[in-house]
Every structure is written in structure tokens, then in C-alpha cells.
Design a protein around this motif. Structure first.
Motif, PDB file in Angstrom:
ATOM      1  N   ARG A  20     -43.856  18.212 -22.284  1.00  0.00           N
ATOM      2  CA  ARG A  20     -43.178  18.892 -23.486  1.00  0.00           C
ATOM      3  C   ARG A  20     -41.777  18.717 -23.750  1.00  0.00           C
ATOM      4  NH1 ARG A  20     -43.230  25.031 -24.434  1.00  0.00           N
ATOM      5  NH2 ARG A  20     -41.473  25.072 -25.922  1.00  0.00           N
ATOM      6  N   LEU A  21     -41.015  18.227 -22.791  1.00  0.00           N
ATOM      7  CA  LEU A  21     -39.728  17.716 -23.090  1.00  0.00           C
ATOM      8  C   LEU A  21     -39.587  16.387 -23.728  1.00  0.00           C
ATOM      9  CD1 LEU A  21     -37.964  18.572 -19.600  1.00  0.00           C
ATOM     10  CD2 LEU A  21     -37.128  19.485 -21.897  1.00  0.00           C
ATOM     11  N   ALA A  22     -40.637  15.455 -23.320  1.00  0.00           N
ATOM     12  CA  ALA A  22     -40.638  14.063 -23.922  1.00  0.00           C
ATOM     13  C   ALA A  22     -41.027  14.248 -25.221  1.00  0.00           C
ATOM     14  CB  ALA A  22     -41.702  13.330 -23.093  1.00  0.00           C
ATOM     15  N   LYS A  23     -42.045  15.085 -25.525  1.00  0.00           N
ATOM     16  CA  LYS A  23     -42.433  15.469 -27.087  1.00  0.00           C
ATOM     17  C   LYS A  23     -41.261  15.859 -27.807  1.00  0.00           C
ATOM     18  CE  LYS A  23     -46.332  17.205 -29.381  1.00  0.00           C
ATOM     19  NZ  LYS A  23     -47.503  18.574 -29.500  1.00  0.00           N
ATOM     20  N   GLN A  24     -40.818  16.712 -27.288  1.00  0.00           N
ATOM     21  CA  GLN A  24     -39.455  17.378 -28.085  1.00  0.00           C
ATOM     22  C   GLN A  24     -38.357  16.246 -28.381  1.00  0.00           C
ATOM     23  OE1 GLN A  24     -39.122  20.814 -28.842  1.00  0.00           O
ATOM     24  NE2 GLN A  24     -37.131  20.507 -29.652  1.00  0.00           N
ATOM     25  N   LEU A  25     -38.361  15.641 -27.386  1.00  0.00           N
ATOM     26  CA  LEU A  25     -37.032  14.440 -27.493  1.00  0.00           C
ATOM     27  C   LEU A  25     -37.416  13.047 -28.086  1.00  0.00           C
ATOM     28  CD1 LEU A  25     -35.605  15.178 -23.934  1.00  0.00           C
ATOM     29  CD2 LEU A  25     -34.335  15.693 -26.091  1.00  0.00           C
ATOM     30  N   LEU A 123     -39.191   9.403 -20.276  1.00  0.00           N
ATOM     31  CA  LEU A 123     -38.808  10.648 -19.583  1.00  0.00           C
ATOM     32  C   LEU A 123     -40.102  10.495 -18.421  1.00  0.00           C
ATOM     33  CD1 LEU A 123     -38.134  14.177 -20.597  1.00  0.00           C
ATOM     34  CD2 LEU A 123     -39.608  13.692 -18.527  1.00  0.00           C
ATOM     35  N   MET A 124     -39.749  10.277 -17.166  1.00  0.00           N
ATOM     36  CA  MET A 124     -40.352   9.809 -16.154  1.00  0.00           C
ATOM     37  C   MET A 124     -40.313  10.835 -14.985  1.00  0.00           C
ATOM     38  SD  MET A 124     -40.470   6.047 -14.228  1.00  0.00           S
ATOM     39  CE  MET A 124     -40.860   5.049 -15.743  1.00  0.00           C
ATOM     40  N   ASP A 125     -41.320  11.378 -14.469  1.00  0.00           N
ATOM     41  CA  ASP A 125     -41.466  12.339 -13.379  1.00  0.00           C
ATOM     42  C   ASP A 125     -42.066  11.840 -12.088  1.00  0.00           C
ATOM     43  OD1 ASP A 125     -44.006  12.758 -13.718  1.00  0.00           O
ATOM     44  OD2 ASP A 125     -43.812  14.942 -14.015  1.00  0.00           O
ATOM     45  N   GLU A 207     -38.304  29.839 -19.994  1.00  0.00           N
ATOM     46  CA  GLU A 207     -37.019  29.732 -19.424  1.00  0.00           C
ATOM     47  C   GLU A 207     -36.275  28.263 -18.910  1.00  0.00           C
ATOM     48  OE1 GLU A 207     -36.730  34.445 -18.275  1.00  0.00           O
ATOM     49  OE2 GLU A 207     -37.247  32.947 -16.795  1.00  0.00           O
ATOM     50  N   SER A 208     -37.345  27.562 -18.125  1.00  0.00           N
ATOM     51  CA  SER A 208     -37.295  26.243 -17.171  1.00  0.00           C
ATOM     52  C   SER A 208     -37.049  25.255 -18.477  1.00  0.00           C
ATOM     53  CB  SER A 208     -38.490  26.161 -16.424  1.00  0.00           C
ATOM     54  OG  SER A 208     -38.598  27.169 -15.612  1.00  0.00           O
ATOM     55  N   PHE A 209     -37.972  25.326 -19.581  1.00  0.00           N
ATOM     56  CA  PHE A 209     -37.903  24.363 -20.631  1.00  0.00           C
ATOM     57  C   PHE A 209     -36.631  24.389 -21.396  1.00  0.00           C
ATOM     58  CE2 PHE A 209     -38.553  23.541 -25.105  1.00  0.00           C
ATOM     59  CZ  PHE A 209     -39.053  22.134 -24.961  1.00  0.00           C
ATOM     60  N   GLU A 210     -36.084  25.562 -21.546  1.00  0.00           N
ATOM     61  CA  GLU A 210     -34.604  25.593 -22.436  1.00  0.00           C
ATOM     62  C   GLU A 210     -33.685  25.171 -21.522  1.00  0.00           C
ATOM     63  OE1 GLU A 210     -34.433  26.099 -25.566  1.00  0.00           O
ATOM     64  OE2 GLU A 210     -36.572  26.683 -25.747  1.00  0.00           O
ATOM     65  N   LYS A 211     -33.750  25.475 -20.079  1.00  0.00           N
ATOM     66  CA  LYS A 211     -32.552  24.978 -19.270  1.00  0.00           C
ATOM     67  C   LYS A 211     -32.515  23.630 -19.087  1.00  0.00           C
ATOM     68  CE  LYS A 211     -30.382  26.016 -15.219  1.00  0.00           C
ATOM     69  NZ  LYS A 211     -30.012  26.962 -14.027  1.00  0.00           N
ATOM     70  N   LEU A 212     -33.827  22.861 -19.027  1.00  0.00           N
ATOM     71  CA  LEU A 212     -33.949  21.465 -18.907  1.00  0.00           C
ATOM     72  C   LEU A 212     -33.312  20.713 -20.221  1.00  0.00           C
ATOM     73  CD1 LEU A 212     -37.081  21.115 -16.640  1.00  0.00           C
ATOM     74  CD2 LEU A 212     -34.540  20.689 -15.968  1.00  0.00           C
ATOM     75  N   LEU A 213     -33.939  21.059 -21.358  1.00  0.00           N
ATOM     76  CA  LEU A 213     -33.636  20.511 -22.571  1.00  0.00           C
ATOM     77  C   LEU A 213     -32.000  20.818 -22.769  1.00  0.00           C
ATOM     78  CD1 LEU A 213     -34.713  19.620 -25.204  1.00  0.00           C
ATOM     79  CD2 LEU A 213     -35.227  22.001 -26.275  1.00  0.00           C
ATOM     80  N   ASP A 214     -31.319  21.794 -22.377  1.00  0.00           N
ATOM     81  CA  ASP A 214     -30.106  21.969 -22.601  1.00  0.00           C
ATOM     82  C   ASP A 214     -29.234  20.981 -21.965  1.00  0.00           C
ATOM     83  OD1 ASP A 214     -28.145  23.542 -23.732  1.00  0.00           O
ATOM     84  OD2 ASP A 214     -27.494  24.386 -22.005  1.00  0.00           O
ATOM     85  N   LEU A 215     -29.869  20.813 -20.544  1.00  0.00           N
ATOM     86  CA  LEU A 215     -29.181  19.840 -19.646  1.00  0.00           C
ATOM     87  C   LEU A 215     -29.289  18.648 -19.957  1.00  0.00           C
ATOM     88  CD1 LEU A 215     -30.235  21.175 -16.132  1.00  0.00           C
ATOM     89  CD2 LEU A 215     -27.875  20.886 -16.887  1.00  0.00           C
TER      90      LEU A 215
END
Ligand code: DC
Length: 221
Positions: A20-25, A123-125, A207-215
């Protein structure tokens, strides 16, 4: 190129959040665990002992792994066959954990993973992205949660898929996998010195998503 490394133990929510983060970014998502799972699946399908490095190494020349981004998300191909669902089975996860302990397997995938990061913003995990694969990643995150919280999430996911499994088995599998991943000699799971630690035990997905996106937004400048 921008590269975001997200490492952490099984079930910390890495892949769902990373996708989801990769998509957003607008970055390419690279699920390195899926690559180890594809090799584990191939070994299981061909009756190869996953603990035998020589036997597993001999299969690498016959394996072609493809990660493709399609409309409904990322698909994983093993020798042109879509194995996106098959690689998610518990037994394949255990096989992936076993094959990932072999240095020859890691060296084979390392090259492919670095090539991907050179070609696009990624974005690699995984487990060793911040420590070994992309030591110069733009942002490194170490995502974790207690083993109990991770087992609860995994148990819920499996129940929703209609699989019958008891909670203690899921917890034992997670703890076994943590042990394997942190104790192997080759690129064990560990937090890179310059990674930001995020514990999601008490955070829900949003909450996790928002925290990571912000970071990421703060640090990927
Ligand atoms: O993240 P996952 O559960 O899909 O990963 C499957 C296995 O692959 C896991 O037990 C450890 C291994 N792995 C690894 O060793 N290094 C990575 N970068 C990604 C996964």
C-alpha cells in the motif's frame, strides 16, 4: 533512485503495508520473501530436501522468478506459472525459511534484487534489505510486533481463508521461523544500525500505515 528498505520478522505486516505504501508513493514494490518462497515451492514440488544446500543450489539454473505488477496487485511467477497463491501456504513459508539459510541461494537473489533497485524507485521488504541488499537505502525501517500479536493476525487471516488450524500451531510456526531467520549464519534477520524501529503490536493497519508514510515522507527527501 530512491530505495526504501523495510525489514522485520514474519507476520509484522510488512508486505500488506509495503504494497500500500509503494502504491501511495508511486514506487515499485519488491517482495523479496516471495522470491525465497518461489524457490521453496520449486524444491517442494520436485522432492528436493530444502535443507540440502547442494541439492537446492542445483535447481537455481532451472528456476525463473517473475514479479509482475498487474491491475489486481503483484503476481509471482515461477517458470511462467502464476504461483501467487501457492507460495502463501504455511509449508511453503517453512521451505522458504530453510532455503533462505543457504548462502548460494541468497547470492543468487541478491543480484536480482540489487538490479531491481538500480532500475527504479523501489520499496523492498524482507529480512536483510537494510543490512545487506541495500545498505545505502534512502530510508530503512525495521518493522516488528510481538510474536503473539503477529500470530493473532496470521490466525485471523487463515480463518478468513477457510483454513482449519489452531492458534498454538500458528504461534509455534511464527516462533520457529523467527528463530531460523535470526540464527542463520548467512544474512540473519537483524535491525540495521541506521534503521528506524516501528513496533505495531498496539497499532491497527491504518495507524501503522500512517506512521510509516509519515516516516518515509520525512526521511526520503
Ligand atoms: O516474508 P516472508 O514470510 O514471505 O519470507 C519467507 C521466508 O524467506 C522467511 O522465512 C525468511 C526468508 N527471507 C529472507 O531470508 N530474506 C528476505 N529478504 C526475505 C525473506
Amino acid at each position: 533512485m530512491i530505495s526504501i528498505a523495510i525489514d522485520g520478522p514474519s507476520g509484522a505486516g510488512k508486505s500488506t503495508l509495503a504494497k500500500r505504501l509503494a502504491k501511495q508513493l508511486g514506487y515499485i514494490y519488491v517482495d523479496t520473501g516471495a522470491m525465497y518462497r518461489a524457490i521453496g515451492l520449486y524444491a517442494l514440488q520436485h522432492g528436493i530436501d530444502v535443507k540440502n544446500e547442494t541439492a537446492v543450489q542445483a535447481t537455481l539454473a532451472d528456476i525463473c522468478i517473475g514479479l509482475k505488477h498487474e491491475d489486481d496487485g503483484q503476481h509471482v511467477y515461477l517458470n511462467k506459472k502464476d504461483v501467487s497463491d501457492a507460495i502463501r501456504e504455511e509449508k511453503v513459508g517453512m521451505a522458504a525459511s530453510a532455503v533462505s539459510a543457504h548462502p548460494t541461494v541468497r547470492a543468487y537473489l541478491l543480484e536480482a534484487q540489487r538490479g531491481m533497485a538500480m532500475a527504479a524507485d523501489v520499496l523492498m521488504d524482507g529480512r536483510d534489505i537494510g543490512t545487506v541488499v541495500l545498505p545505502d537505502a534512502t530510508v530503512k525501517i525495521f518493522l516488528t510486533a510481538s510474536s503473539k500479536a503477529r500470530a493473532q493476525r496470521r490466525y485471523k487471516e487463515l480463518c478468513e481463508k477457510g483454513q482449519t488450524i489452531d492458534f498454538d500451531t500458528v504461534l509455534a510456526d511464527i516462533e520457529q521461523r523467527d528463530y531460523n531467520d535470526t540464527h542463520r549464519a548467512a544474512a540473519p534477520l537483524k535491525q540495521a544500525e541506521d534503521a528506524i524501529l516501528v513496533d505495531t503490536s498496539d497499532l491497527n493497519f491504518e495507524e501503522s500505515f500512517e506512521k510509516l508514510l509519515d516516516l518515509i515522507k520525512t526521511h526520503a527527501k
